[in-house]
Design an enzyme around this catalytic site. Structure first.
Site, short mmCIF file in Angstrom:
data_model
loop_
_atom_site.label_atom_id
_atom_site.label_comp_id
_atom_site.label_asym_id
_atom_site.label_seq_id
_atom_site.Cartn_x
_atom_site.Cartn_y
_atom_site.Cartn_z
N ARG A 47 0.84 -1.21 0.00
CA ARG A 47 0.00 0.00 0.00
C ARG A 47 0.87 1.25 0.00
O ARG A 47 0.56 2.26 -0.64
CB ARG A 47 -0.94 0.00 1.22
CG ARG A 47 -1.62 1.36 1.46
CD ARG A 47 -2.69 1.27 2.53
NE ARG A 47 -2.25 0.60 3.73
CZ ARG A 47 -1.52 1.15 4.70
NH1 ARG A 47 -1.11 2.40 4.58
NH2 ARG A 47 -1.20 0.48 5.78
N TYR A 99 -16.65 17.60 -14.26
CA TYR A 99 -17.21 16.25 -14.32
C TYR A 99 -18.22 16.04 -13.20
O TYR A 99 -18.01 16.45 -12.06
CB TYR A 99 -16.06 15.25 -14.23
CG TYR A 99 -16.47 13.82 -14.05
CD1 TYR A 99 -17.31 13.18 -14.96
CD2 TYR A 99 -16.01 13.08 -12.96
CE1 TYR A 99 -17.69 11.87 -14.79
CE2 TYR A 99 -16.36 11.76 -12.79
CZ TYR A 99 -17.20 11.15 -13.71
OH TYR A 99 -17.58 9.84 -13.53
N ASP A 171 -7.73 19.08 -14.02
CA ASP A 171 -8.10 17.74 -14.47
C ASP A 171 -7.77 17.67 -15.96
O ASP A 171 -8.45 18.24 -16.79
CB ASP A 171 -9.59 17.49 -14.22
CG ASP A 171 -10.01 16.06 -14.59
OD1 ASP A 171 -9.34 15.45 -15.44
OD2 ASP A 171 -11.01 15.58 -14.04
N LYS A 196 -9.15 6.46 -18.87
CA LYS A 196 -9.48 6.97 -20.20
C LYS A 196 -8.28 6.84 -21.15
O LYS A 196 -7.88 5.75 -21.48
CB LYS A 196 -9.97 8.42 -20.09
CG LYS A 196 -11.04 8.64 -19.00
CD LYS A 196 -12.27 7.79 -19.18
CE LYS A 196 -13.44 8.20 -18.29
NZ LYS A 196 -13.22 8.06 -16.85
#
Length: 383
Positions: A47, A99, A171, A196
């Site tokens: 992690r 978004y 972004d 994406k």
């Protein structure tokens, strides 16, 4: 420095094995042994750090021109991390066309946490500066919005932010580091839904945050390590593979978009086209000051007196009716019934979402086939 496309193909060397492998191995280990008590080690628990993930993080930091990069299990997890560096009582300005998932997490999570938010049309720099308060700490926006592809140059926002001691958070999902490097124009943090364009194959959910400097990196790393929404080694490897062909895919996607736009320009019953990569369309002059291109997404409005929008999208055969973007296959979305369905018809119109608005996320198929698909769907949708 080597060229961008060379850096896409060759990840930073990890010097992690002696096999001669030309790709970084997938390290599935959850824990790493200490050679002895008190030894300084690079990895101790997956992690907190993983060699497979670290290779992609180093590569993205390099591609975006940042100090550090951090990978997460989704774009929303990355957005959460970028926003979680703020504190209760802080205020941030956001783009009013951000978004929907970002809007939701801000208003249904961070506002409950005590973060204050003001939406502004970031193309209006006077309005942006006028929204700054004593407790304002940052400005968060998208250089190209979804689905209307409105353009906000990074440098103008960053100049205001720097003047007032604020952070600029961008972004960059729609453009990717191939088309735009926001840090070069003054951004402090860059966010990606790596699901994406970076991944590019509709098979990996991932997010990334890239920081301009080490101080911000410490704050983002704390969130990544403390909350633990990290990208798995397997998905890090898949993302690394997708990144290698980013430039090739985006070049083809943009070329296809321009061919589709040229076709639609000649069709009767197309009320408006949104794509700042075309010199004849809104946003082109603003975008070209900073970006190499406009990406593979564009939108257009059908004249509802001529075409039935629902019949049109339902009639497409190559374009899949699905959300998301940036992958090798072409997708179509009807925003009024999908991404913006939670808004009332009146709220949709205020947001610029008309019932006839269609969004296409264009893939790498043959452009002629895509045009034929549009033709046959338009024929079926004609009233």
């Amino acid at each position: 420095m080597t060229g961008f496309q060379t850096r896409l193909v060759h990840q930073p060397k990890q010097n992690d094995n002696n096999t001669g492998a030309v790709t970084v191995p997938i390290y599935k280990a959850t824990t790493f042994a200490y050679p002895k008590i008190g030894a300084e080690v690079k990895y101790d628990y997956s992690r907190s750090g993983n060699p497979t993930r670290n290779a992609v993080e180093e590569q993205l930091a390099d591609l975006e021109g940042g100090a550090r990069a951090f990978l997460f299990g989704s774009g929303m997890a990355a957005i959460h991390a970028a926003l979680a560096i703020f504190q209760k009582g802080d205020h941030i300005i956001i783009g009013d066309q951000i978004y929907g998932g970002t809007f939701r997490i801000l208003h249904q999570f961070f506002e409950n946490w005590g973060l204050e938010v003001t939406p502004i049309d970031t193309r209006d720099l006077t309005a942006v500066e006028g929204a700054i308060q004593d407790n304002t700490k940052g400005i968060y926006f998208e250089p190209v919005t979804n689905p209307l592809l409105q353009v906000t140059p990074v440098a103008g926002i960053a100049k205001i932010a720097k003047k007032h001691g604020l952070l600029t958070i961008v972004d960059n999902t729609f453009l990717s580091p191939y088309l735009l490097n926001p840090i070069e124009y003054g951004a402090d943090l860059v966010v990606h839904s790596a699901t994406k364009y970076l991944s590019g194959h509709s098979d990996v959910s991932a997010g990334a945050v890239i920081t301009k400097d080490e101080e911000l990196a410490k704050r983002v790393y704390f969130v990544q390590n403390a909350i633990g929404g990290v990208l798995s080694p397997e998905d890090s490897n898949e993302l690394a593979r997708g990144i290698k062909t980013l430039a090739l895919r985006m070049d083809r996607q943009e070329a296809n978009v321009l061919k589709l736009v040229a076709f639609l320009k000649k069709e009767k019953g197309i009320a408006k086209i949104y794509y700042p990569g075309d010199p004849d369309l809104a946003g082109y002059d603003e975008l070209k000051t900073e970006a190499k291109g406009a990406g593979g997404v564009f939108s257009f409005e059908l004249d509802e007196a001529v075409y039935d929008p629902e019949v049109f999208v339902n009639s497409l055969e190559i374009f899949a009716l699905a959300v998301s973007l940036g992958a090798v296959e072409s997708l179509v979305e009807l925003p009024s019934k999908m991404s913006h369905a939670e808004l009332s018809p009146e709220e949709q119109l205020v947001a610029g979402i008309k019932p006839g608005l269609i969004r296409l996320a264009v893939g790498i198929e043959d452009a002629d086939d895509l045009i034929e698909d549009l033709k046959q769907a338009l024929a079926k949708a004609k009233r």
